[in-house]
Design a protein around this motif. Structure first.
Motif, PDB file in Angstrom:
ATOM      1  N   VAL A 170      -2.815  -1.635   4.778  1.00 29.14           N
ATOM      2  CA  VAL A 170      -2.590  -1.007   3.702  1.00 29.14           C
ATOM      3  C   VAL A 170      -1.880   0.041   4.079  1.00 29.14           C
ATOM      4  O   VAL A 170      -0.909   0.678   3.720  1.00 29.14           O
ATOM      5  CB  VAL A 170      -3.926  -0.771   2.662  1.00 29.14           C
ATOM      6  CG1 VAL A 170      -3.240   0.375   1.774  1.00 29.14           C
ATOM      7  CG2 VAL A 170      -4.236  -1.840   1.875  1.00 29.14           C
ATOM      8  N   LYS A 171      -2.284   0.807   5.263  1.00 26.16           N
ATOM      9  CA  LYS A 171      -1.786   2.087   5.782  1.00 26.16           C
ATOM     10  C   LYS A 171      -0.615   1.905   6.767  1.00 26.16           C
ATOM     11  O   LYS A 171      -0.161   2.847   7.419  1.00 26.16           O
ATOM     12  CB  LYS A 171      -2.809   3.013   6.494  1.00 26.16           C
ATOM     13  CG  LYS A 171      -4.040   3.461   5.502  1.00 26.16           C
ATOM     14  CD  LYS A 171      -4.942   4.422   6.048  1.00 26.16           C
ATOM     15  CE  LYS A 171      -5.941   4.614   5.030  1.00 26.16           C
ATOM     16  NZ  LYS A 171      -7.152   5.556   5.499  1.00 26.16           N
TER      17      LYS A 171
ATOM     18  N   ASN B  55      -7.762  -2.179   5.808  1.00 29.94           N
ATOM     19  CA  ASN B  55      -7.425  -0.660   5.760  1.00 29.94           C
ATOM     20  C   ASN B  55      -6.244  -0.339   6.621  1.00 29.94           C
ATOM     21  O   ASN B  55      -5.327   0.378   6.142  1.00 29.94           O
ATOM     22  CB  ASN B  55      -8.721  -0.120   6.245  1.00 29.94           C
ATOM     23  CG  ASN B  55      -8.472   1.492   6.169  1.00 29.94           C
ATOM     24  OD1 ASN B  55      -8.384   2.113   5.244  1.00 29.94           O
ATOM     25  ND2 ASN B  55      -8.432   2.128   7.581  1.00 29.94           N
TER      26      ASN B  55
END
Length: 369
Positions: free
Chosen positions: A95-96, A92
């Motif tokens: 990806v960010k 998470n």
């Protein structure tokens, strides 16, 4: 002229209140969703630990000792789940584009505080939770939901936080509910090991209560997604490299820790469901922290504490109804106690009358507009 200037100000204030109300309600929904996802995490982890190599370890023909089955496998289940959850959390933030923030935060004081919280909530509480779940079933879930009550008491002792009569009443309600649940483990009809499982669940509640107090300070200065990633990574690693070897050493064979860990991670039929459990745990923690930041830590903790109901319910649906596993029906008194526990947690977090006052205020605002 003054009337014309005041009109836009009144509209702006009304719009701001509307946005604040929507933000607050969204925070409550997210925090409630975290409790639901925690229930599914409990169900899928238990399902995974009944498949593949786990079925052999817990089976009638097992060659493992009672100590290894009860404690080492419980710690291993917690470690595998938290490692999977850490993987989802790292994916998470990767990806960010927050991976750099994750490593930088580890070196800060709030980051070190989160590491401390993770060490308590991971190796101690998560393992106690899994052990209790394996020994006594989903009935231990409302017991672990005592953590908000314990957190309120520890907050008073450690940080001199407020503990008024209403909060003390809520704590008393939670304790009464836990005794209602505990009463099901007394008597000849109670499964073997249920009472010990419930006692171990109290350890999980104590550790999570402490974690909530310590992590509350850290998360006030850290992005909630970074906080969750730190928590899950440290929890998974500390379980794998500290707690499991300690239990293996106590069992008389240090090499057993590596042997069991490799077998657990390579058991495909089990890992599918444990990976799902890890994802549910990641979503649950992320929603918990995010909900706390939107509706307040006290109310957020109360909403998350509804897992005392969702836990047994999800285990009953997933394990009992869908997969037809025996032993997951919940006694009526436990269902009642779970609801009572939720009410007690809500009483600790806030004055229930405030909900009606907010409603009256919003109604008056609509009439005025």
């Amino acid at each position: 002229m003054n009337d014309l200037s005041e009109a836009p100000n009144t509209l702006a204030i009304a719009a701001k209140k509307k946005l604040s109300s929507q933000f607050f309600k969204k925070g409550i929904f997210i925090a409630l969703f975290s409790g639901l996802m925690y229930g599914f995490y409990s169900a899928f982890l238990t399902l995974g630990m009944s498949k593949g190599v786990w079925a052999e370890w817990y089976g009638a023909k097992t060659v493992l000792s009672a100590f290894v089955i009860t404690y080492l496998l419980g710690a291993l289940g917690s470690a595998v789940n938290d490692t999977c959850s850490a993987g989802w959390a790292l994916l998470n933030v990767g990806v960010k584009g927050k991976m750099g923030d994750f490593f930088r935060t580890l070196k800060t004081k709030p980051g070190r505080i989160m590491i401390l919280a993770a060490l308590v909530g991971g190796p101690i509480s998560s393992t106690a939770y899994v052990v209790g779940l394996q020994m006594a079933g989903s009935i231990v879930i409302p017991i672990t939901a005592l953590c908000p009550a314990i957190g309120a008491i520890l907050g008073r002792l450690l940080f001199k936080q407020q503990l008024n009569k209403r909060m003390m009443l809520g704590i008393a309600v939670c304790v009464i509910a836990s005794f209602m649940i505990g009463s099901t483990s007394i008597g000849g009809d109670a499964p073997k090991g249920m009472f010990l499982g419930i006692c171990i669940a109290f350890i999980a509640a104590l550790g999570w209560g402490f974690e909530g107090c310590v992590a509350g300070y850290g998360t006030s200065m850290i992005d909630y997604e970074i906080s969750i990633t730190i928590r899950q990574v440290i929890s998974g690693l500390s379980n794998l490299i500290i707690l499991i070897p300690i239990f293996a050493l106590l069992a008389g064979d240090l090499g057993l820790s590596t042997e069991l860990a490799v077998s657990a991670f390579s058991s495909g039929s089990a890992m599918i469901w444990i990976a799902v459990a890890g994802f549910c745990a990641f979503i649950s923690y992320m929603c918990w922290y995010r909900g706390n930041s939107m509706c307040g830590a006290a109310l957020g903790m109360a909403c998350n504490g509804t897992y005392s109901f969702w836990g047994p319910f999800c285990c009953w649906i997933v394990l009992g109804v869908i997969f037809g596993m025996d032993g997951w029906s919940i006694p009526t008194i436990a269902w009642i106690a779970a609801v009572v526990m939720v009410l007690g947690i809500l009483l600790i977090a806030m004055n229930p009358l405030d909900l009606f006052r907010k409603g009256q205020g919003q109604g008056e605002q609509k009439i005025a507009s």
